[in-house]
Design a protein around this motif. Structure first.
Motif, PDB file in Angstrom:
ATOM      1  N   MET A   1     -29.052   3.800  -1.939  1.00  0.00           N
ATOM      2  CA  MET A   1     -28.680   2.956  -0.815  1.00  0.00           C
ATOM      3  C   MET A   1     -29.298   1.562  -0.945  1.00  0.00           C
ATOM      4  O   MET A   1     -28.638   0.546  -0.717  1.00  0.00           O
ATOM      5  CB  MET A   1     -29.120   3.608   0.498  1.00  0.00           C
ATOM      6  N   PHE A   2     -30.569   1.517  -1.328  1.00  0.00           N
ATOM      7  CA  PHE A   2     -31.243   0.239  -1.479  1.00  0.00           C
ATOM      8  C   PHE A   2     -30.624  -0.574  -2.615  1.00  0.00           C
ATOM      9  O   PHE A   2     -30.377  -1.769  -2.473  1.00  0.00           O
ATOM     10  CB  PHE A   2     -32.741   0.450  -1.718  1.00  0.00           C
ATOM     11  N   ARG A   3     -30.363   0.082  -3.727  1.00  0.00           N
ATOM     12  CA  ARG A   3     -29.737  -0.615  -4.862  1.00  0.00           C
ATOM     13  C   ARG A   3     -28.368  -1.163  -4.469  1.00  0.00           C
ATOM     14  O   ARG A   3     -28.013  -2.285  -4.832  1.00  0.00           O
ATOM     15  CB  ARG A   3     -29.599   0.327  -6.061  1.00  0.00           C
ATOM     16  N   SER A   4     -27.604  -0.390  -3.719  1.00  0.00           N
ATOM     17  CA  SER A   4     -26.283  -0.848  -3.269  1.00  0.00           C
ATOM     18  C   SER A   4     -26.397  -2.078  -2.382  1.00  0.00           C
ATOM     19  O   SER A   4     -25.601  -3.008  -2.498  1.00  0.00           O
ATOM     20  CB  SER A   4     -25.564   0.261  -2.502  1.00  0.00           C
TER      21      SER A   4
ATOM     22  N   ASN B   1     -42.727   3.066 -13.091  1.00  0.00           N
ATOM     23  CA  ASN B   1     -42.792   3.853 -11.864  1.00  0.00           C
ATOM     24  C   ASN B   1     -41.381   4.356 -11.549  1.00  0.00           C
ATOM     25  O   ASN B   1     -40.466   3.549 -11.428  1.00  0.00           O
ATOM     26  CB  ASN B   1     -43.325   2.960 -10.736  1.00  0.00           C
ATOM     27  N   PRO B   2     -41.197   5.656 -11.381  1.00  0.00           N
ATOM     28  CA  PRO B   2     -39.847   6.156 -11.100  1.00  0.00           C
ATOM     29  C   PRO B   2     -39.288   5.665  -9.766  1.00  0.00           C
ATOM     30  O   PRO B   2     -38.079   5.666  -9.568  1.00  0.00           O
ATOM     31  CB  PRO B   2     -40.003   7.677 -11.112  1.00  0.00           C
ATOM     32  N   LEU B   3     -40.140   5.250  -8.857  1.00  0.00           N
ATOM     33  CA  LEU B   3     -39.693   4.725  -7.564  1.00  0.00           C
ATOM     34  C   LEU B   3     -39.801   3.206  -7.509  1.00  0.00           C
ATOM     35  O   LEU B   3     -39.602   2.604  -6.460  1.00  0.00           O
ATOM     36  CB  LEU B   3     -40.515   5.355  -6.433  1.00  0.00           C
ATOM     37  N   GLY B   4     -40.095   2.584  -8.633  1.00  0.00           N
ATOM     38  CA  GLY B   4     -40.209   1.135  -8.701  1.00  0.00           C
ATOM     39  C   GLY B   4     -38.889   0.499  -9.075  1.00  0.00           C
ATOM     40  O   GLY B   4     -38.068   1.099  -9.766  1.00  0.00           O
ATOM     41  N   VAL B   5     -38.678  -0.714  -8.584  1.00  0.00           N
ATOM     42  CA  VAL B   5     -37.467  -1.460  -8.913  1.00  0.00           C
ATOM     43  C   VAL B   5     -37.819  -2.898  -9.261  1.00  0.00           C
ATOM     44  O   VAL B   5     -38.829  -3.433  -8.815  1.00  0.00           O
ATOM     45  CB  VAL B   5     -36.436  -1.439  -7.756  1.00  0.00           C
ATOM     46  N   LYS B   6     -36.978  -3.482 -10.070  1.00  0.00           N
ATOM     47  CA  LYS B   6     -37.056  -4.899 -10.406  1.00  0.00           C
ATOM     48  C   LYS B   6     -35.779  -5.547  -9.896  1.00  0.00           C
ATOM     49  O   LYS B   6     -34.703  -4.958  -9.988  1.00  0.00           O
ATOM     50  CB  LYS B   6     -37.124  -5.111 -11.923  1.00  0.00           C
ATOM     51  N   SER B   7     -35.903  -6.749  -9.356  1.00  0.00           N
ATOM     52  CA  SER B   7     -34.718  -7.432  -8.849  1.00  0.00           C
ATOM     53  C   SER B   7     -34.935  -8.937  -8.918  1.00  0.00           C
ATOM     54  O   SER B   7     -36.059  -9.420  -8.847  1.00  0.00           O
ATOM     55  CB  SER B   7     -34.444  -7.012  -7.404  1.00  0.00           C
ATOM     56  N   ASP B   8     -33.817  -9.650  -9.023  1.00  0.00           N
ATOM     57  CA  ASP B   8     -33.898 -11.106  -8.943  1.00  0.00           C
ATOM     58  C   ASP B   8     -33.632 -11.600  -7.526  1.00  0.00           C
ATOM     59  O   ASP B   8     -33.545 -12.788  -7.284  1.00  0.00           O
ATOM     60  CB  ASP B   8     -32.942 -11.770  -9.940  1.00  0.00           C
ATOM     61  N   ALA B   9     -33.536 -10.668  -6.578  1.00  0.00           N
ATOM     62  CA  ALA B   9     -33.340 -11.044  -5.174  1.00  0.00           C
ATOM     63  C   ALA B   9     -34.630 -11.670  -4.641  1.00  0.00           C
ATOM     64  O   ALA B   9     -35.728 -11.183  -4.923  1.00  0.00           O
ATOM     65  CB  ALA B   9     -32.994  -9.820  -4.338  1.00  0.00           C
ATOM     66  N   PRO B  10     -34.508 -12.751  -3.871  1.00  0.00           N
ATOM     67  CA  PRO B  10     -35.712 -13.333  -3.265  1.00  0.00           C
ATOM     68  C   PRO B  10     -36.305 -12.380  -2.227  1.00  0.00           C
ATOM     69  O   PRO B  10     -35.618 -11.512  -1.690  1.00  0.00           O
ATOM     70  CB  PRO B  10     -35.213 -14.619  -2.612  1.00  0.00           C
ATOM     71  N   TRP B  11     -37.578 -12.557  -1.949  1.00  0.00           N
ATOM     72  CA  TRP B  11     -38.258 -11.655  -1.030  1.00  0.00           C
ATOM     73  C   TRP B  11     -37.645 -11.669   0.363  1.00  0.00           C
ATOM     74  O   TRP B  11     -37.650 -10.647   1.046  1.00  0.00           O
ATOM     75  CB  TRP B  11     -39.749 -11.974  -0.964  1.00  0.00           C
ATOM     76  N   ASP B  12     -37.122 -12.805   0.805  1.00  0.00           N
ATOM     77  CA  ASP B  12     -36.519 -12.819   2.140  1.00  0.00           C
ATOM     78  C   ASP B  12     -35.299 -11.897   2.205  1.00  0.00           C
ATOM     79  O   ASP B  12     -35.041 -11.272   3.231  1.00  0.00           O
ATOM     80  CB  ASP B  12     -36.194 -14.228   2.619  1.00  0.00           C
ATOM     81  N   VAL B  13     -34.574 -11.755   1.110  1.00  0.00           N
ATOM     82  CA  VAL B  13     -33.434 -10.834   1.063  1.00  0.00           C
ATOM     83  C   VAL B  13     -33.929  -9.382   1.083  1.00  0.00           C
ATOM     84  O   VAL B  13     -33.376  -8.540   1.812  1.00  0.00           O
ATOM     85  CB  VAL B  13     -32.560 -11.097  -0.190  1.00  0.00           C
ATOM     86  N   ILE B  14     -34.967  -9.090   0.330  1.00  0.00           N
ATOM     87  CA  ILE B  14     -35.535  -7.741   0.316  1.00  0.00           C
ATOM     88  C   ILE B  14     -35.992  -7.348   1.724  1.00  0.00           C
ATOM     89  O   ILE B  14     -35.695  -6.258   2.205  1.00  0.00           O
ATOM     90  CB  ILE B  14     -36.716  -7.646  -0.677  1.00  0.00           C
ATOM     91  N   TRP B  15     -36.683  -8.256   2.394  1.00  0.00           N
ATOM     92  CA  TRP B  15     -37.164  -7.953   3.748  1.00  0.00           C
ATOM     93  C   TRP B  15     -36.015  -7.856   4.741  1.00  0.00           C
ATOM     94  O   TRP B  15     -36.069  -7.041   5.672  1.00  0.00           O
ATOM     95  CB  TRP B  15     -38.198  -8.969   4.206  1.00  0.00           C
ATOM     96  N   ASP B  16     -34.973  -8.649   4.584  1.00  0.00           N
ATOM     97  CA  ASP B  16     -33.793  -8.522   5.458  1.00  0.00           C
ATOM     98  C   ASP B  16     -33.146  -7.147   5.297  1.00  0.00           C
ATOM     99  O   ASP B  16     -32.743  -6.528   6.282  1.00  0.00           O
ATOM    100  CB  ASP B  16     -32.759  -9.614   5.151  1.00  0.00           C
ATOM    101  N   ILE B  17     -33.050  -6.672   4.067  1.00  0.00           N
ATOM    102  CA  ILE B  17     -32.488  -5.345   3.818  1.00  0.00           C
ATOM    103  C   ILE B  17     -33.355  -4.284   4.490  1.00  0.00           C
ATOM    104  O   ILE B  17     -32.838  -3.361   5.132  1.00  0.00           O
ATOM    105  CB  ILE B  17     -32.345  -5.087   2.302  1.00  0.00           C
ATOM    106  N   MET B  18     -34.660  -4.419   4.371  1.00  0.00           N
ATOM    107  CA  MET B  18     -35.553  -3.441   4.991  1.00  0.00           C
ATOM    108  C   MET B  18     -35.477  -3.507   6.516  1.00  0.00           C
ATOM    109  O   MET B  18     -35.536  -2.469   7.185  1.00  0.00           O
ATOM    110  CB  MET B  18     -36.992  -3.647   4.512  1.00  0.00           C
ATOM    111  N   ARG B  19     -35.342  -4.698   7.092  1.00  0.00           N
ATOM    112  CA  ARG B  19     -35.197  -4.813   8.550  1.00  0.00           C
ATOM    113  C   ARG B  19     -33.924  -4.106   9.010  1.00  0.00           C
ATOM    114  O   ARG B  19     -33.925  -3.409  10.026  1.00  0.00           O
ATOM    115  CB  ARG B  19     -35.181  -6.273   8.977  1.00  0.00           C
ATOM    116  N   CYS B  20     -32.853  -4.276   8.272  1.00  0.00           N
ATOM    117  CA  CYS B  20     -31.602  -3.576   8.607  1.00  0.00           C
ATOM    118  C   CYS B  20     -31.781  -2.076   8.476  1.00  0.00           C
ATOM    119  O   CYS B  20     -31.260  -1.304   9.292  1.00  0.00           O
ATOM    120  CB  CYS B  20     -30.464  -4.045   7.705  1.00  0.00           C
ATOM    121  N   TRP B  21     -32.517  -1.630   7.460  1.00  0.00           N
ATOM    122  CA  TRP B  21     -32.764  -0.210   7.283  1.00  0.00           C
ATOM    123  C   TRP B  21     -33.560   0.361   8.459  1.00  0.00           C
ATOM    124  O   TRP B  21     -33.274   1.454   8.940  1.00  0.00           O
ATOM    125  CB  TRP B  21     -33.491   0.059   5.967  1.00  0.00           C
TER     126      TRP B  21
END
Length: 76
Positions: free
Chosen positions: A30-33, A48-68
């Motif tokens: 879901m997060f990757r999507s 880390n099997p639960l670790g991810v790498k992304s070129d998304a800025p941190w504000d986008v990551i936090w926006d996704i988490m706020r929606c979650w």
């Protein structure tokens, strides 16, 4: 390891971010999507099997988490 984003040197743990906002972690799929639909790249990391790498800025990551967090609240 071959599919990992090699131009992104750092990774983050989805569970650690979820712990920061005091919620259960979204599924990795879901997060990757959400990141891919926002127009950014994302990959797993070999460290880390639960670790991810992304070129998304941190504000986008936090926006996704706020929606979650809002979505998870509706489920409970």
């Amino acid at each position: 390891m071959m599919q990992e984003l090699h131009d992104m040197p750092l990774f983050f743990s989805l569970h650690n971010i979820a712990g920061t906002v005091k919620c259960t972690s979204p599924s990795l799929v879901m997060f990757r999507s959400a990141v891919l639909n926002a127009g950014y790249r994302i990959s797993s990391t070999h460290v880390n099997p639960l670790g991810v790498k992304s070129d998304a800025p941190w504000d986008v990551i936090w926006d996704i988490m706020r929606c979650w967090v809002k979505f998870a609240a509706l489920l409970s």
